[in-house]
Design an enzyme around this catalytic site. Structure first.
Site, PDB file in Angstrom:
ATOM      1  N   ASP A 155      79.915  36.318 -84.727  1.00 57.78           N
ATOM      2  CA  ASP A 155      80.038  36.393 -83.274  1.00 57.78           C
ATOM      3  C   ASP A 155      80.982  35.298 -82.791  1.00 57.78           C
ATOM      4  O   ASP A 155      80.839  34.135 -83.168  1.00 57.78           O
ATOM      5  CB  ASP A 155      78.648  36.211 -82.641  1.00 57.78           C
ATOM      6  CG  ASP A 155      78.625  36.527 -81.153  1.00 57.78           C
ATOM      7  OD1 ASP A 155      79.418  37.379 -80.718  1.00 57.78           O
ATOM      8  OD2 ASP A 155      77.804  35.921 -80.438  1.00 57.78           O
ATOM      9  N   HIS A 156      81.950  35.667 -81.964  1.00 60.60           N
ATOM     10  CA  HIS A 156      82.921  34.720 -81.407  1.00 60.60           C
ATOM     11  C   HIS A 156      83.656  33.933 -82.495  1.00 60.60           C
ATOM     12  O   HIS A 156      83.622  32.709 -82.533  1.00 60.60           O
ATOM     13  CB  HIS A 156      82.246  33.741 -80.435  1.00 60.60           C
ATOM     14  CG  HIS A 156      81.771  34.382 -79.171  1.00 60.60           C
ATOM     15  ND1 HIS A 156      82.625  34.827 -78.182  1.00 60.60           N
ATOM     16  CD2 HIS A 156      80.523  34.665 -78.742  1.00 60.60           C
ATOM     17  CE1 HIS A 156      81.913  35.352 -77.194  1.00 60.60           C
ATOM     18  NE2 HIS A 156      80.643  35.289 -77.513  1.00 60.60           N
ATOM     19  N   ASP A 183      87.279  36.683 -80.820  1.00 63.23           N
ATOM     20  CA  ASP A 183      87.307  36.448 -79.380  1.00 63.23           C
ATOM     21  C   ASP A 183      88.658  35.855 -78.987  1.00 63.23           C
ATOM     22  O   ASP A 183      88.879  34.652 -79.096  1.00 63.23           O
ATOM     23  CB  ASP A 183      86.166  35.518 -78.971  1.00 63.23           C
ATOM     24  CG  ASP A 183      86.120  35.257 -77.474  1.00 63.23           C
ATOM     25  OD1 ASP A 183      86.990  35.785 -76.751  1.00 63.23           O
ATOM     26  OD2 ASP A 183      85.216  34.525 -77.025  1.00 63.23           O
ATOM     27  N   GLU A 234      87.364  41.453 -77.762  1.00 64.22           N
ATOM     28  CA  GLU A 234      86.946  41.207 -76.377  1.00 64.22           C
ATOM     29  C   GLU A 234      88.156  41.210 -75.453  1.00 64.22           C
ATOM     30  O   GLU A 234      89.145  40.530 -75.714  1.00 64.22           O
ATOM     31  CB  GLU A 234      86.196  39.875 -76.266  1.00 64.22           C
ATOM     32  CG  GLU A 234      85.691  39.589 -74.851  1.00 64.22           C
ATOM     33  CD  GLU A 234      84.766  38.379 -74.766  1.00 64.22           C
ATOM     34  OE1 GLU A 234      84.719  37.746 -73.697  1.00 64.22           O
ATOM     35  OE2 GLU A 234      84.097  38.065 -75.778  1.00 64.22           O
ATOM     36  N   GLY A 260      73.711  39.407 -72.586  1.00 64.21           N
ATOM     37  CA  GLY A 260      72.769  40.444 -72.183  1.00 64.21           C
ATOM     38  C   GLY A 260      71.463  39.929 -71.617  1.00 64.21           C
ATOM     39  O   GLY A 260      70.777  40.652 -70.892  1.00 64.21           O
TER      40      GLY A 260
END
Length: 274
Positions: A82-83, A104, A134, A204
């Site tokens: 993630d990222h 990202d 993204e 989220g």
């Protein structure tokens, strides 16, 4: 082994109208709880190693932990970076056994974001794994402000990068502890109208539960990243464990007490996306 790529879990979600939880991991206790929660719910789960997690535990170790958990359960488990902010970091994750890379480049100018994301998507696809990109910067609570996703730019980004999933900025914010005002559904519909790539919502935890469920079942949003609310659940369980007996010092015994509450919290998240 039930190890899966991001595309392998998101395409069925896109087809059948539900979303998959991208659960942000910080250590063994939470990632184990998330895998067991998915097993109990009978649904796929995306185990995510973000920048904070990677500061604490090296990528090669995280890859082994995720893959071990995939062996322990019967539901699909995605090992997701993630990222990732550089090509080198994404390459290290690939070499460490991850099955999905999120690059990202949302702070970059559009063409630079497209070029760098496309290169990482090409690397991922050659290795048989997935890539998430993204477009439109998602900000942080009490920090950087968001820059919303432009639908026209999203269409170009999806087409030219070849990503398997596209994270968008539509009123969502990272690290938000309470439910906010909700996502901008009109902008989501505008983005859906120009691409069929599965959409991802970062931050989220800040999306009201009712809207989260409605969009999971009524849009092309196929992945919700959930971190803050689960970290809050872990912190509460840890404090409860320590405070019930202040003479305890064995960290293993203390951390064991977080398992059941974390499984319950993760099950609630996963159930709310179907």
């Amino acid at each position: 082994m039930t190890l899966a790529t991001l595309a392998e879990v998101l395409q069925p979600a896109l087809r059948d109208g539900y979303a998959v939880g991208g659960l942000v991991c910080l250590g063994w206790e939470d990632m184990r709880a998330y895998a067991f929660a998915a097993e109990e719910e009978g649904c796929p789960v995306i185990l995510q190693a973000g920048p904070g997690c990677r500061e604490h535990t090296p990528l090669p170790i995280l890859g082994k932990m995720f893959r071990y958990l995939a062996d322990e359960v019967s539901v699909p488990v995605v090992a997701h970076l993630d990222h990732g902010y550089t090509f080198q970091e994404c390459q290290e994750a690939l070499e460490s056994g991850f099955t999905s890379l999120m690059f990202d480049g949302s702070r970059l100018p559009l063409q630079q974001n497209i070029d760098q994301t496309a290169a990482i998507a090409e690397m991922a696809h050659k290795a048989g794994i997935s890539c998430e990109g993204e477009i439109g910067f998602v900000g942080y609570a009490n920090g950087e402000n968001s820059a919303g996703t432009d639908p026209d730019e999203a269409a170009i980004f999806a087409k030219e990068t070849g990503v398997d999933a596209m994270a968008i900025s539509v009123g969502n914010v990272h690290l938000q502890e309470d439910a906010g005002d909700g996502l901008y559904e009109e902008r989501i519909r505008a983005i859906e109208a120009v691409t069929n790539v599965p959409l991802v919502i970062h931050g989220g935890s800040g999306v009201p539960l009712a809207q989260r469920k409605a969009l999971a079942n009524g849009s092309t949003i196929c992945k919700f990243n959930i971190g803050t609310e689960l970290r809050m659940a872990f912190g509460a369980a840890l404090r409860d464990s320590i405070s019930k007996d202040e003479t305890r010092f064995d960290r293993v015994q203390i951390l064991k007490d977080t398992h059941a509450p974390m499984v319950a919290a993760a099950r609630k998240v996963l159930d709310g996306l179907r």
